[in-house]
Design an enzyme around this catalytic site. Structure first.
Site, PDB file in Angstrom:
ATOM      1  N   GLU A  17     -62.750 -67.539 -80.856  1.00 28.69           N
ATOM      2  CA  GLU A  17     -62.400 -66.706 -81.958  1.00 28.69           C
ATOM      3  C   GLU A  17     -61.816 -67.195 -83.228  1.00 28.69           C
ATOM      4  OE1 GLU A  17     -59.565 -63.746 -79.937  1.00 28.69           O
ATOM      5  OE2 GLU A  17     -60.039 -64.866 -78.250  1.00 28.69           O
ATOM      6  N   SER A 153     -59.701 -60.716 -78.039  1.00 36.46           N
ATOM      7  CA  SER A 153     -60.852 -60.165 -78.894  1.00 36.46           C
ATOM      8  C   SER A 153     -62.072 -59.380 -78.212  1.00 36.46           C
ATOM      9  CB  SER A 153     -61.457 -60.885 -80.019  1.00 36.46           C
ATOM     10  OG  SER A 153     -60.543 -61.338 -80.770  1.00 36.46           O
ATOM     11  N   TYR A 223     -63.551 -56.041 -85.584  1.00 32.92           N
ATOM     12  CA  TYR A 223     -63.762 -57.046 -86.669  1.00 32.92           C
ATOM     13  C   TYR A 223     -64.561 -56.588 -87.683  1.00 32.92           C
ATOM     14  CZ  TYR A 223     -60.523 -59.690 -83.872  1.00 32.92           C
ATOM     15  OH  TYR A 223     -59.309 -60.114 -83.049  1.00 32.92           O
ATOM     16  N   ARG A 262     -47.984 -57.951 -79.572  1.00 37.16           N
ATOM     17  CA  ARG A 262     -48.770 -56.880 -79.721  1.00 37.16           C
ATOM     18  C   ARG A 262     -49.191 -56.516 -78.188  1.00 37.16           C
ATOM     19  NH1 ARG A 262     -53.794 -57.410 -81.854  1.00 37.16           N
ATOM     20  NH2 ARG A 262     -54.716 -56.667 -79.665  1.00 37.16           N
ATOM     21  N   ASP A 264     -51.357 -53.907 -75.808  1.00 37.12           N
ATOM     22  CA  ASP A 264     -52.377 -52.711 -75.793  1.00 37.12           C
ATOM     23  C   ASP A 264     -52.094 -52.011 -74.690  1.00 37.12           C
ATOM     24  OD1 ASP A 264     -53.548 -54.401 -78.138  1.00 37.12           O
ATOM     25  OD2 ASP A 264     -54.924 -55.449 -76.893  1.00 37.12           O
ATOM     26  N   GLU A 277     -52.963 -55.461 -71.706  1.00 41.96           N
ATOM     27  CA  GLU A 277     -52.730 -56.736 -71.873  1.00 41.96           C
ATOM     28  C   GLU A 277     -51.649 -56.912 -73.370  1.00 41.96           C
ATOM     29  OE1 GLU A 277     -56.308 -58.415 -74.490  1.00 41.96           O
ATOM     30  OE2 GLU A 277     -57.109 -57.127 -72.656  1.00 41.96           O
ATOM     31  N   ASN A 279     -50.786 -59.634 -76.487  1.00 42.25           N
ATOM     32  CA  ASN A 279     -51.395 -60.767 -77.224  1.00 42.25           C
ATOM     33  C   ASN A 279     -49.916 -61.565 -77.990  1.00 42.25           C
ATOM     34  OD1 ASN A 279     -54.480 -60.216 -78.173  1.00 42.25           O
ATOM     35  ND2 ASN A 279     -53.163 -58.189 -77.776  1.00 42.25           N
ATOM     36  N   GLY A 283     -53.928 -60.578 -84.203  1.00 44.84           N
ATOM     37  CA  GLY A 283     -54.737 -60.902 -85.337  1.00 44.84           C
ATOM     38  C   GLY A 283     -54.186 -60.397 -86.420  1.00 44.84           C
TER      39      GLY A 283
END
Length: 315
Positions: A17, A153, A223, A262, A264, A277, A279, A283
Site C-alpha cells: 500500500e 485496502s 482508490y 475507522r 468497517d 475490521e 483501521n 487512508g
C-alpha cells in the site's frame, strides 16, 4: 504559526500500500500546512533512526498503511526514542491489525461478527486444498469472502459466490499473506465509521455509506476516482446510525485504540451492524473516508490533524 513545533509526517514504507500511503501523507502534510503547522513529510528508510535520535521532531503523524505501517513495528521504534505520535500504541496495533484476533475481541465486547474460518497457507497446501475448501463451504456456505488475515485496502480480497471461484480466491489471498480469513458474506449496506478522540473521549463521526460501481469495495474501487459513490451521512435511520456509531466506539475501546480509527461495518436487512475490521492508520487520500466524515461533521481536515498531534504531544 502553530505552537506544535516541528511535525514529521511519515508515509510510504515498503508494503503493498506504499502508493496509497504517499498520497495520504501528502494530503495530511498539506492540510497541516494550511493551518500553520511546520511540517516535513518523509519516507521510512535507514536514515530515520538517526533523525529520531539526533534531531527528533516534536510529534509524528504516521500514515503508513499495510503490514509495515499498521502492525505496530514503526510505533515501537518511535516509543524507543520517546517521540510522541498520533494513533494507537504498538501493542494495540498488533492486536487490531490481525483481523481474526480483532474479531474475537470485539465479539467478546458484544458486537456481531461474521462466522469465519482461518487457514494458513502451509496447512491449506499440506492437508489437501480440495477437501478443506469443501469443508469450508459446508460450514460457512456461499457466498463468502476470502481475505488476508493481516493487510489492508482489500488487497487479496475476493467475494466467492460459487464453488468454482474459491480456488482462485485462495491463491489471490495467499499472494498477499500467509494466512487467509474466510468469512460469511453479509449482504447489506456497507458503512465506515471514523472514531476520533482529541482528548475528551472517543466519539463517532457521521457514517459514510459506500456504494462501489463494481459491487465490491476492492482496491480499485477504493482508490480510483469515480469508481465508488460515497454518501455521507449514510442513508440509515437514526436508531441504526446510532447503533453503527456505538459499534465503532465499542471496537475502538475494546481493542485499546486511541486518537483515530475507522471501523468497517455492514448493516443487514434487520438493521444490525456487523463488524468487519478496523483501521488504525486509515487512508487520507482524496477518495478516503476519514476526510469525508470530518467534512460532514464540520471539521476541517487540517484542524483535525493538528488537534490529534496536539493530543499526542501532550501525552
Amino acid at each position: 504559526m502553530s505552537d506544535l513545533g516541528r511535525v514529521l509526517v511519515l508515509a510510504g514504507g515498503l508494503s503493498h500500500e506504499r502508493d496509497v500511503s504517499l498520497r495520504s501523507g501528502r494530503r495530511v502534510a498539506d492540510a497541516l500546512r494550511g493551518v500553520g503547522v511546520e511540517v516535513e513529510q518523509r519516507d521510512v528508510d535507514a536514515s530515520l533512526v538517526d533523525r529520531l535520535r539526533n534531531d527528533p521532531p516534536d510529534a509524528v503523524f504516521p500514515v503508513l498503511h499495510g503490514v509495515t505501517g499498521e502492525d505496530g513495528a514503526l510505533r515501537q521504534v518511535l516509543d524507543l526514542y520517546n517521540v510522541p505520535y498520533v494513533g494507537a500504541a504498538a501493542a494495540a496495533c498488533r492486536t487490531a491489525f490481525d483481523k481474526p484476533v480483532a474479531s474475537t475481541m470485539v465479539r467478546a465486547a458484544g458486537l456481531s461478527t461474521p462466522e469465519s474460518v482461518v487457514l494458513g497457507h502451509d496447512t491449506f497446501r499440506e492437508l489437501g486444498a480440495a477437501a478443506l475448501m469443501e469443508a469450508v463451504i459446508q460450514q460457512i456456505g456461499l457466498p463468502l469472502v476470502v481475505k488476508p488475515a493481516r493487510g489492508g485496502s482489500a488487497l487479496g480480497a475476493s467475494i466467492v459466490r460459487s464453488v468454482d471461484e474459491l480456488p482462485s480466491a485462495m491463491v489471490n489471498c495467499y499472494a498477499y499473506g500467509p494466512v487467509a480469513l474466510i468469512e460469511r458474506y453479509v449482504d447489506g449496506t456497507e458503512v465506515a465509521v471514523t472514531v476520533l478522540d482529541t482528548g475528551d473521549g472517543p466519539r463517532a463521526l457521521p457514517p459514510v455509506e459506500i456504494q462501489p460501481d463494481s459491487g465490491f469495495y476492492d482496491y480499485e474501487a477504493r482508490y480510483t476516482a469515480g469508481a465508488t459513490q460515497f454518501i455521507v451521512p449514510a442513508r440509515l435511520d437514526s436508531e441504526v446510525a446510532a447503533a453503527c456509531a456505538k459499534a465503532a466506539v465499542t471496537a475502538h475501546e475494546a481493542l485499546g485504540l486511541r486518537d483515530l480509527s475507522r471501523s468497517d461495518l455492514v448493516v443487514d436487512a434487520a438493521g444490525v451492524p456487523w463488524f468487519l475490521e478496523v483501521n488504525v492508520a486509515p487512508g487520507m487520500t482524496e477518495t478516503s473516508l476519514v476526510p469525508l466524515a470530518a467534512e460532514a461533521a464540520g471539521v476541517e481536515l487540517g484542524v483535525l490533524c493538528r488537534d490529534l498531534l496536539a493530543a499526542a504531544a501532550a501525552r
